[in-house]
Design a protein around this motif. Structure first.
Motif, short mmCIF file in Angstrom:
data_model
loop_
_atom_site.label_atom_id
_atom_site.label_comp_id
_atom_site.label_asym_id
_atom_site.label_seq_id
_atom_site.Cartn_x
_atom_site.Cartn_y
_atom_site.Cartn_z
N LYS A 34 -23.54 22.30 20.85
CA LYS A 34 -23.69 22.44 22.67
C LYS A 34 -24.09 21.12 23.33
O LYS A 34 -23.90 20.44 23.51
N ALA A 35 -24.87 20.50 22.41
CA ALA A 35 -25.75 19.37 22.81
C ALA A 35 -24.61 17.96 22.02
O ALA A 35 -24.31 17.31 23.36
N TYR A 37 -21.30 18.75 22.96
CA TYR A 37 -20.15 19.49 23.47
C TYR A 37 -20.41 18.49 25.09
O TYR A 37 -19.45 18.32 25.57
N ASP A 38 -21.98 18.62 25.34
CA ASP A 38 -22.35 18.14 26.57
C ASP A 38 -22.56 16.53 26.72
O ASP A 38 -22.44 16.11 27.81
#
Length: 411
Positions: A34-35, A37-38
């Protein structure tokens, strides 16, 4: 629409190659990334939580091609491509393309020669393998990892037991826990890297490199890769063997990055990675030597398949050789200065450097082949000249004259 799964590491360069072609892309990230992705500025992104939801979203976007954009995305990309009825590898061999033990078993089932190896999860199982091991040294390494993470060449039984205890149960570079470990006969010979791009089961040789690997504290350390401009009969055998390995593992579409040892008994597989080469794919040195990069040929295969197909008749004829050097410090400590860079830039064939470590901070792990300590590229038509330059560069590194180290703090 192209879906790139987990475009981290060299997947960033793969995504850039598609953008250069004007392709419409969506970046798919597993939830544990997710990091990334962000931080990704791409206009279309999907955070994957479950196959049904991601499949639905990719259908809505009209995705027509799905591929792994890093080692992390190899399995998920193939699962999604199968669900959407898009080109994919053989699903029956999906696990074997990520698990080194299953990979070797797939080769054996296909009648392809492979090293003697076994997966062990207990000290008792390790002892049983060591009792029948033909000779030392042997290799102990995680079944699922990358960048020589946890890989140890063991000269005797005690070293093998120590290496096993150090790796088992630990989290590896891919983020998975080593629930079992691969123990394998040591392959003596010359090691090669063979990069390919496949189309409907046909494999195109894009690059082949010879590797220099030194053993440092029992750990195999990759010093450089030097591309071959012409192939000897033995090197052509390595290429043919690589194609047989790709077939045995059901690889049909897109990039593969394969390591093979040419032993006195013939080629033997180290591992196949069904994605573009890592860990650094700055395209310009590759274009200078080959007229393309690995990631640009992947883009060509999916965006301009007729043009790509014509390459099968052209053969392998690079205009120059390219060397990729995994720079490393001679010891531990914080980087004070890169004294050797002034000399390197004046060496014949120097092209560029990437990922140099930051001064004032400890130099990253000098054993991993992740390029964390910097990478240098050399390009020249004269391979013998490059070999001489590489030897000079490594002497500079080993003498501690490339990276000047000291205690952490201001320079």
């Amino acid at each position: 629409m192209i879906a790139l799964v987990d475009p981290v590491s060299t997947g960033v360069e793969l995504a850039r190659a598609f953008r250069e072609e004007g392709a419409d892309c969506v970046h798919v990230y597993a939830a544990e990334r997710k990091a990334a992705y962000d931080a990704d500025p791409a206009p279309r992104r999907v955070l994957h939580h479950d196959l049904d939801g991601t499949e639905r979203r990719l259908r809505e976007l009209g995705v027509g091609t799905i591929m792994a954009a890093s080692e992390f995305g190899v399995t998920l990309a193939d699962e999604l491509a199968e669900r959407l009825g898009l080109p994919h590898h053989d699903p029956a061999l999906r696990a074997a393309r990520r698990d080194k033990d299953l990979m070797m078993r797939a080769l054996q089932a296909a009648g392809v020669p492979r090293p003697d190896s076994e997966s062990v999860s207990t000290a008792t199982a390790l002892a049983a393998f060591l009792d029948r091991a033909p000779a030392y040294p042997i290799v102990v390494k995680p079944r699922n990892s990358a960048g020589t993470d946890g890989c140890t060449v063991c000269p005797d039984r005690t070293a093998a037991e120590t290496a096993f205890a150090r790796v088992i149960g630990e989290r590896n570079l891919i983020g998975e826990v080593n629930e079992s470990v691969l123990v394998q006969e040591f392959l003596a010979g010359d090691q090669y890297v063979v990069n390919t791009v496949s189309m409907a089961g046909r494999h195109l040789l894009t690059e082949i490199y010879g590797e220099r690997i030194d053993r440092v504290d029992g750990v195999p350390v990759l010093r450089h890769m030097l591309s071959l401009r012409t192939l000897s009969p033995g090197e052509q055998e390595v290429v043919n063997y690589t194609f047989a390995c790709l077939d045995a593992l059901g690889i049909k579409e897109g990039a593969a990055h394969t390591e093979v040892m040419l032993t006195p008994a013939g080629p033997r597989l180290v591992e196949v990675n069904s994605r573009v080469m890592g860990p650094c794919l700055d395209p310009d040195p590759y274009h200078a030597a080959f007229g393309y990069s690995h990631q640009h040929l992947v883009a060509e295969r999916f965006l301009r398949p007729a043009e790509f197909e014509r390459r099968f008749a052209l053969g392998y004829r690079p205009a120059a050789a390219v060397a990729k050097v995994y720079l490393r410090p001679a010891g531990e400590g914080a980087l004070r200065s890169v004294d050797g860079l002034r000399l390197l830039r004046r060496m014949p064939g120097f092209h560029s450097v990437a990922r140099l470590p930051q001064t004032g901070l400890p130099v990253p792990d000098r054993y991993l082949t992740t390029g964390a300590s910097g990478i240098a590229f050399l390009v020249h038509e004269d391979t013998a000249l490059l070999e001489h330059v590489l030897e000079s560069l490594h002497e500079l590194e080993d003498a501690g004259e490339f990276y000047r180290l000291g205690e952490p703090g201001p320079s």
